[in-house]
Design an enzyme around this catalytic site. Structure first.
Site, PDB file in Angstrom:
ATOM      1  N   THR A   1       0.817  -1.213   0.000  1.00  0.00           N
ATOM      2  CA  THR A   1       0.000   0.000   0.000  1.00  0.00           C
ATOM      3  C   THR A   1       0.851   1.264   0.000  1.00  0.00           C
ATOM      4  O   THR A   1       0.477   2.276  -0.587  1.00  0.00           O
ATOM      5  CB  THR A   1      -0.938  -0.018   1.216  1.00  0.00           C
ATOM      6  OG1 THR A   1      -1.863  -1.090   1.047  1.00  0.00           O
ATOM      7  CG2 THR A   1      -1.695   1.282   1.388  1.00  0.00           C
TER       8      THR A   1
ATOM      9  N   SER B   1       1.515  -7.484  -0.470  1.00  0.00           N
ATOM     10  CA  SER B   1       2.200  -8.486   0.362  1.00  0.00           C
ATOM     11  C   SER B   1       1.348  -9.727   0.593  1.00  0.00           C
ATOM     12  O   SER B   1       1.853 -10.756   1.044  1.00  0.00           O
ATOM     13  CB  SER B   1       2.633  -7.885   1.700  1.00  0.00           C
ATOM     14  OG  SER B   1       1.541  -7.729   2.569  1.00  0.00           O
TER      15      SER B   1
ATOM     16  N   ASP C   1       0.116  -6.426   5.177  1.00  0.00           N
ATOM     17  CA  ASP C   1      -0.667  -7.641   5.449  1.00  0.00           C
ATOM     18  C   ASP C   1       0.200  -8.810   5.916  1.00  0.00           C
ATOM     19  O   ASP C   1      -0.192  -9.561   6.793  1.00  0.00           O
ATOM     20  CB  ASP C   1      -1.452  -8.065   4.198  1.00  0.00           C
ATOM     21  CG  ASP C   1      -2.583  -7.096   3.882  1.00  0.00           C
ATOM     22  OD1 ASP C   1      -3.193  -7.215   2.807  1.00  0.00           O
ATOM     23  OD2 ASP C   1      -2.838  -6.187   4.716  1.00  0.00           O
TER      24      ASP C   1
HETATM   25  N1  ASP Z   1      -3.105  -3.131   2.631  1.00  0.00           N
HETATM   26  C1  ASP Z   1      -1.815  -3.776   2.529  1.00  0.00           C
HETATM   27  C2  ASP Z   1      -0.741  -2.779   2.892  1.00  0.00           C
HETATM   28  O1  ASP Z   1      -1.030  -2.061   3.825  1.00  0.00           O
HETATM   29  C3  ASP Z   1      -1.610  -4.364   1.206  1.00  0.00           C
HETATM   30  C4  ASP Z   1      -0.345  -5.205   1.265  1.00  0.00           C
HETATM   31  O2  ASP Z   1      -0.053  -5.761   2.330  1.00  0.00           O
HETATM   32  O3  ASP Z   1       0.328  -5.269   0.243  1.00  0.00           O
HETATM   33  O4  ASP Z   1       0.316  -2.730   2.345  1.00  0.00           O
END
Ligand code: ASP
Length: 361
Positions: free
Chosen positions: A54, A91, A126
């Site tokens: 993110t 992730s 994640d």
């Molecule tokens: N929402 C997740 C983040 O905060 C997405 C991920 O883990 O890639 O990065």
């Protein structure tokens, strides 16, 4: 140092780039293929390895490592940066193969250039706790390795990524971070990479190190650790990645009221070992307990890890018989016990040795 295509692209943000971004001249001037020339005085040198998440997400796309770091000119006030994009994925798509590749890249970077003050890894939140636990188990002591990410996408209202990235670079260049293992820095807090867990779907305060709390905080004027990772049991094992082309498959099966136990046997059929997420104290439902006994008797190691967030399972919750393959991970959550069993199985199948490795962590 030549750049290497889109993936594995290493860029030292050029002085021109820094000036365009209004950044301080603390960034290295380098064209792809040219010899490295350093500009910016004596600021410490930091390697930033980007993997996506993110922190790099924009509507419908994901920033390259170069664009992610180039958008935060304040970084040049703290370090001379070299940026390398290792992956560009969410992730939730990370796999043990990605962990291996990232761990190897960090080891190689340290061997290639002992001049890094620290290494920062940008990563999705994640599964950040799994990557940080894995790296903490495979990286010998060396320049600090700090993971960071964000809960809000790049460019969004009150995006937390830029501040987290600056804080991660500040921690990576802080003498207090040396010897503390892999660290996770978000929302001004500094966590031990082995202890931290994501606890909230939305909040920027999502990462917590439950029973023990964060190691410290990034203050406006200083980086401060209020506790250290020193353990009465001494340093944890470091697993050698040399010669490893992959990690043994280990499944994770949650217990729950009324479970039949068939999931444990199905999981064991396709893996080198199984972790069962148990009730408190290592207690299981009758169906799962019977399946655990059968699977272990057939030669597959089964590790019991509690679903409770705090406390420890008694080491006797498994089988007191040293030769039994019903093992216990006293203090790790199941998803980290899985990583530890994967690594332990790269070393041994012996139940007594497996038990020793698992109980230490
Ligand atoms: N929402 C997740 C983040 O905060 C997405 C991920 O883990 O890639 O990065």
């Amino acid at each position: 140092m030549a750049s290497r295509g889109r993936r594995g692209r290493r860029v030292a943000l050029g002085l021109v780039g820094a000036l365009l971004l209004g950044g301080a001249p603390g960034l290295q001037a380098q064209d792809s293929g040219s010899a490295r020339s350093e500009v910016g005085g004596e600021l410490p040198r930091v390697l930033i390895l980007t993997t996506g998440g993110t922190i790099a997400s924009t509507p419908g796309d994901m920033l390259s490592g170069e664009a992610l770091v180039g958008a935060v000119p304040e970084l040049g006030d703290y370090a001379r940066l070299t940026v390398e994009e290792v992956f560009r994925i969410g992730s939730s798509s990370m796999t043990p193969d990605h962990w291996l590749r990232l761990g190897r890249r960090i080891l190689a970077a340290r061997a290639e250039d002992p001049g890094w003050a620290g290494i920062v890894v940008t990563h999705g939140t994640d599964t950040m706790e799994e990557t940080s636990y894995f790296l903490d188990r495979v990286l010998p002591p060396g320049p600090p390795v700090v993971l960071t990410g964000s809960m809000r996408p790049a460019g969004s209202l009150s995006a937390d990524g830029p501040r987290n990235l600056v804080d991660a670079v500040r921690v990576a260049t802080s003498p207090t971070a040396v010897g503390q293992g892999v660290l996770v820095v978000l929302n001004e807090r500094i966590h031990a990479g082995a202890d931290v867990r994501k606890t909230h779907d939305e909040s920027v305060e999502t990462f917590r190190s439950s029973e023990w709390g964060a190691l410290g905080r990034v203050h406006a004027d200083t980086v401060r650790l209020d506790r250290t990772v020193a353990s009465p049991d001494g340093p944890r094992a470091v697993f050698d990645l040399e010669g490893l082309s992959s990690l043994p498959g280990v499944a994770l099966v949650p217990d729950y009221a009324g479970a039949s136990g068939t999931a444990v046997e199905e999981a064991a059929a396709g893996a080198r070992g199984v972790v069962v997420e148990t009730f408190a104290g290592g207690r299981m439902s009758p169906g799962v307990r019977a399946a655990v006994q059968r699977v272990a008797a057939q030669g597959s190691p089964v590790v019991l890890a509690s679903r409770e967030e705090e406390g420890r399972i008694p080491t006797g919750a498994g089988e007191p018989d040293g030769e039994s393959l019903v093992l216990v991970s006293p203090g790790l959550p199941a998803h980290k016990a899985r990583i530890l069993l994967m690594l332990a199985l790269t070393r041994t199948d012996d139940p007594v040795e497996l038990r020793r490795i698992l109980v230490r962590d």
